[in-house]
Design a protein around this motif. Structure first.
Motif, mmCIF file in Angstrom:
data_model
loop_
_atom_site.group_PDB
_atom_site.id
_atom_site.type_symbol
_atom_site.label_atom_id
_atom_site.label_comp_id
_atom_site.label_asym_id
_atom_site.label_seq_id
_atom_site.Cartn_x
_atom_site.Cartn_y
_atom_site.Cartn_z
ATOM 1 N N PRO A 1 3.109 8.190 -7.219
ATOM 2 C CA PRO A 1 3.066 9.640 -7.776
ATOM 3 C C PRO A 1 4.279 10.544 -7.356
ATOM 4 N N ILE A 2 4.390 10.142 -6.149
ATOM 5 C CA ILE A 2 5.756 10.933 -5.657
ATOM 6 C C ILE A 2 7.010 10.525 -6.420
ATOM 7 N N CYS A 3 7.180 9.328 -6.529
ATOM 8 C CA CYS A 3 8.278 8.655 -7.372
ATOM 9 C C CYS A 3 8.533 9.462 -8.898
ATOM 10 N N LEU A 4 7.339 9.630 -9.373
ATOM 11 C CA LEU A 4 7.191 10.104 -10.760
ATOM 12 C C LEU A 4 7.729 11.718 -10.689
ATOM 13 N N GLY A 5 7.039 12.186 -9.765
ATOM 14 C CA GLY A 5 7.484 13.768 -9.517
ATOM 15 C C GLY A 5 8.951 13.991 -9.237
ATOM 16 N N TYR A 6 9.350 12.966 -8.415
ATOM 17 C CA TYR A 6 10.668 13.042 -7.960
ATOM 18 C C TYR A 6 11.681 12.776 -9.015
ATOM 19 N N THR B 1 0.926 -1.391 -0.137
ATOM 20 C CA THR B 1 -0.163 -0.050 -0.063
ATOM 21 C C THR B 1 0.888 1.303 0.044
ATOM 22 N N GLY B 2 1.980 1.411 0.855
ATOM 23 C CA GLY B 2 2.779 2.279 0.836
ATOM 24 C C GLY B 2 3.366 2.621 -0.424
ATOM 25 N N TYR C 1 4.190 0.368 5.954
ATOM 26 C CA TYR C 1 3.774 1.304 5.225
ATOM 27 C C TYR C 1 4.568 2.445 4.997
ATOM 28 N N MET C 2 5.274 3.039 5.863
ATOM 29 C CA MET C 2 6.288 4.204 5.746
ATOM 30 C C MET C 2 7.564 3.666 4.835
ATOM 31 N N TYR C 3 7.850 2.162 4.999
ATOM 32 C CA TYR C 3 9.078 2.068 4.218
ATOM 33 C C TYR C 3 8.600 2.011 2.633
ATOM 34 N N GLY C 4 7.357 1.505 2.656
ATOM 35 C CA GLY C 4 7.010 1.051 1.086
ATOM 36 C C GLY C 4 6.989 2.553 0.478
ATOM 37 N N ALA D 1 3.138 14.763 3.770
ATOM 38 C CA ALA D 1 1.899 14.953 3.142
ATOM 39 C C ALA D 1 0.865 14.052 2.958
ATOM 40 N N VAL D 2 1.407 12.709 2.288
ATOM 41 C CA VAL D 2 0.590 11.653 2.114
ATOM 42 C C VAL D 2 0.627 10.658 3.668
#
Lengths: 232, 99
Positions: free
Chosen positions: A14-19, A7-8, A126-129, A113-114
């Motif tokens: 989306p964060i990955c693509l932005g980054y 889930t993470g 979750y956070m590690y994902g 934010a997420v």
């Protein structure tokens, strides 16, 4: 456990693509400042932050002092302390000290934010994902930008130099539009920054950011203190 | 000075800032001034870093200014981060091609 991790990861795509695209710009800037591809990639992997890295590379390129580096990173990244405080209020029991030590590495504006939008308590999995997929995008983009940035035509690579700043604008403008006090702080800081660039030129760019930010934020805190409960 | 030392200091400071509150703090900050200050700091930092540096980010003040205007306009209408960032770059690129 495993499903929380996935889930993470999915929340982090989306964060990955932005980054990927933003760090591509960082990679180009870092290479233009004289850093090697490996150095730029290590900076991204070990810092995982945009503004702090951009300022840090500026200090390295200018041969600044370590004190300047420490103060600049403190000022620029102090917001992560507040985000860490905020996230620490909503953690699952599985978040033991070793997990906290590890996950704190990945507190960024977007990940915060997420994570803070999650209703249920945050689990380490979750956070590690979310951190892992975001970091992958950030480091890959940096590597590509620093290594292939030279291969791009000059017109494209120079245009990519603005990407990171575009992201900063996208972070500041929407809340400044809704909130007059944020608009005041952002405008005051920008005006001071212009003053340091063109009038008080003896101050280095790193220290200029510190002075502008602290003065503008302190003025904002005095003039427009936030309500006890109504914190965004 | 060696680049490695800069990187170690930079990464170390950044990690400690994130790690200490997340790992060791459980209570909320009481001081209204400190809470307000911390709320405003990100915007003040990003603003000071962006202006006027953004106008020199493409090597040409005109293309950078066009990119800046596009970024502010799209951000004003709440476009996603990535859209704003890439549109600014595209606008700067197209301006460079035209002039």
């Amino acid at each position: 456990m495993k499903s929380r991790f996935l889930t993470g990861v999915s929340h982090g795509i989306p964060i990955c693509l932005g980054y990927l695209s933003v760090s591509f710009g960082f990679g180009i800037n870092a290479a233009a400042s004289g850093l090697s591809t490996i150095e730029a990639s290590i900076i991204s992997a070990s810092n995982l932050t945009s503004a702090g890295q951009a300022a840090g590379v500026g200090i390295i390129a200018a041969g600044g002092t370590l004190l300047e580096m420490i103060l600049v990173q403190l000022t620029i990244n102090i917001r992560y302390a507040l985000m860490g405080l905020s996230l620490s209020q909503n953690l699952d029991k599985k978040f033991t000290t070793p997990n906290r030590l590890l996950a704190s590495y990945g507190i960024t504006d977007e990940i915060f934010a997420v994570c803070s939008a999650q209703k249920q308590p945050l689990t380490p999995a979750y956070m590690y994902g979310i951190i892992l997929i975001s970091m992958f995008g950030w480091v890959t983009g940096t590597f590509l930008g620093a290594s292939a940035g030279h291969l791009l035509p000059q017109s494209i690579s120079s245009a990519l130099g603005i990407v990171l700043y575009g992201m900063f604008i996208a972070i500041v403008v929407p809340p400044a539009r809704r909130n007059k006090s944020i608009l005041f702080v952002a405008a005051a800081s920008a005006l001071l920054s212009i003053l340091f660039k063109y009038v008080i030129t003896a101050v280095s760019s790193g220290f200029s950011v510190i002075i502008c930010a602290i003065a503008a934020a302190a003025a904002g805190a005095l003039l427009f203190p936030v309500d006890e409960e109504a914190e965004e | 000075m060696s680049t490695a030392i800069y990187i170690i200091v930079m990464a170390g400071v950044t990690y400690l800032i994130r790690m200490i509150p997340f790992t060791f703090f459980n209570k909320k900050i009481k001081s209204r001034f400190v809470r307000s200050f911390l709320k405003y700091i990100p915007y003040a930092v990003l603003s000071a870093m962006t202006i006027p540096a953004i106008f020199y980010s493409t090597g040409d003040v005109v293309t950078a200014a066009v990119g800046t205007v596009v970024a502010v306009a799209l951000a004003f209408f709440n476009c996603p981060l990535i859209v704003v960032a890439l549109a600014a770059s595209l606008a700067a690129f197209l301006t460079g091609v035209i002039i």
